[in-house]
Write an enzyme that holds these catalytic residues in place. Structure first.
Site, PDB file in Angstrom:
ATOM      1  N   HIS A  96       0.865  -1.195   0.000  1.00  0.00           N
ATOM      2  CA  HIS A  96       0.000   0.000   0.000  1.00  0.00           C
ATOM      3  C   HIS A  96       0.895   1.237   0.000  1.00  0.00           C
ATOM      4  CE1 HIS A  96      -2.868   3.031   1.300  1.00  0.00           C
ATOM      5  NE2 HIS A  96      -3.828   2.190   0.944  1.00  0.00           N
ATOM      6  N   GLU A 166      -3.864   2.049  -7.445  1.00  0.00           N
ATOM      7  CA  GLU A 166      -4.243   3.149  -6.559  1.00  0.00           C
ATOM      8  C   GLU A 166      -3.335   4.349  -6.832  1.00  0.00           C
ATOM      9  OE1 GLU A 166      -6.450   1.850  -2.908  1.00  0.00           O
ATOM     10  OE2 GLU A 166      -4.372   1.521  -2.365  1.00  0.00           O
TER      11      GLU A 166
HETATM   12  C1  PEP Z   1      -6.839   3.133   0.334  1.00  0.00           C
HETATM   13  O1  PEP Z   1      -6.389   3.417   1.434  1.00  0.00           O
HETATM   14  O2  PEP Z   1      -6.458   2.114  -0.232  1.00  0.00           O
HETATM   15  C2  PEP Z   1      -7.821   4.019  -0.259  1.00  0.00           C
HETATM   16  C3  PEP Z   1      -8.179   3.798  -1.488  1.00  0.00           C
HETATM   17  O3  PEP Z   1      -8.298   5.050   0.523  1.00  0.00           O
HETATM   18  P1  PEP Z   1      -9.502   6.046   0.140  1.00  0.00           P
HETATM   19  O4  PEP Z   1     -10.641   5.205  -0.361  1.00  0.00           O
HETATM   20  O5  PEP Z   1      -9.822   6.723   1.431  1.00  0.00           O
HETATM   21  O6  PEP Z   1      -8.998   6.979  -0.893  1.00  0.00           O
END
Ligand code: PEP
Length: 249
Positions: A96, A166
């Site tokens: 992450h 992400e």
């Molecule tokens: C995450 O922490 O993986 C994430 C996507 O957070 P958020 O949905 O708050 O942007």
């Protein structure tokens, strides 16, 4: 589209009481009656054993937010993949961006963690994504290729792996890439996974400021097989809204 995988990442949130309250929102057998998505909930380590039974009753699976890169031994404060398996986890998030940034984890470490997760019989959710600076410089695809190539173990291709795209700048900010950007990034990830011999890798999740307002549109994009949800997973009503968006697929 096969049933989407929706992963809740609680991060370092929730007391035990709050976690129990969250679980109480969902009726027993929710998963049997309304199952439109496979749902994985990733609480903090200390809550895993407390919420595990209740999550199973609901029809959700259990995941962890991280694990050690080593199998066992003198690693004070770390939690091994085998311990997480013992606690009932089926999935472990690795790499992450908050781990990469706050704990200086790099791709080889993420790869070691993935190996530990595989060795313990679970599925890693490998997170990748570009920073705002990398995006501005037009390096998104280059970064994704590099992270995928280095974060995935090369000799375990028969195993199932979940990749989560992400964009770092979209996490917790309320900013979401244009749908075309998400589509292109996911198509690129699919191509790279195929070129690396991970044809079986599935699904590819999108994560970054997902809400019940944008979940439906994102889930409808090609190569998007699910969502990784942080902030919006903490409030059951909001998370339920995201799961409802998945019912159409
Ligand atoms: C995450 O922490 O993986 C994430 C996507 O957070 P958020 O949905 O708050 O942007």
């Amino acid at each position: 589209m096969t049933r989407p995988l929706i992963v809740a990442n609680w991060k370092m949130n929730m007391t035990l009481e709050e976690a129990r309250g969250w679980c109480a929102f969902w009726p027993k057998d929710w998963g049997v009656k309304k199952r439109a998505a496979n749902v994985v909930v990733c609480p903090s380590f200390v809550q895993l054993l407390f919420v595990q039974g209740r999550l199973l009753e609901i029809g959700f699976e259990l995941g962890a937010q991280d694990c050690a890169a080593e199998a066992m031994g003198a690693h004070t404060g770390d939690v091994s993949a085998l311990m997480l398996k013992d606690a009932g986890c089926h999935y472990v998030i690795v790499g992450h961006s908050e781990r990469r940034t706050n704990h200086r984890e790099n791709d080889p470490m993420v790869c070691q963690k993935s190996i530990q997760v595989f060795s313990s019989g679970m599925t890693p959710i490998v997170c990748i994504g570009e920073t705002l600076d990398e995006r501005t410089k037009g390096k998104t695809h280059e970064v994704l290729t590099r992270q995928l190539t280095r974060s995935l173990p090369h000799d375990l291709k028969e195993k199932n792996v979940v990749v989560a795209y992400e964009p770092v700048w979209a996490i917790g900010t309320g900013k979401v890439p244009a749908m075309d950007e998400i589509k292109n990034a996911h198509a690129h990830i699919f191509e790279v996974l195929t070129s690396l011999g991970w044809e079986g890798a599935k699904p590819i999740l999108y994560g970054g400021s997902v809400t019940s307002d944008n979940a439906f549109e994102i889930l409808g994009l090609p190569f998007v097989g699910g969502l990784l949800v942080g902030g919006a997973s903490l409030i059951p009503e909001k998370f339920d809204g995201i799961l409802k968006a998945a019912e159409v697929f």
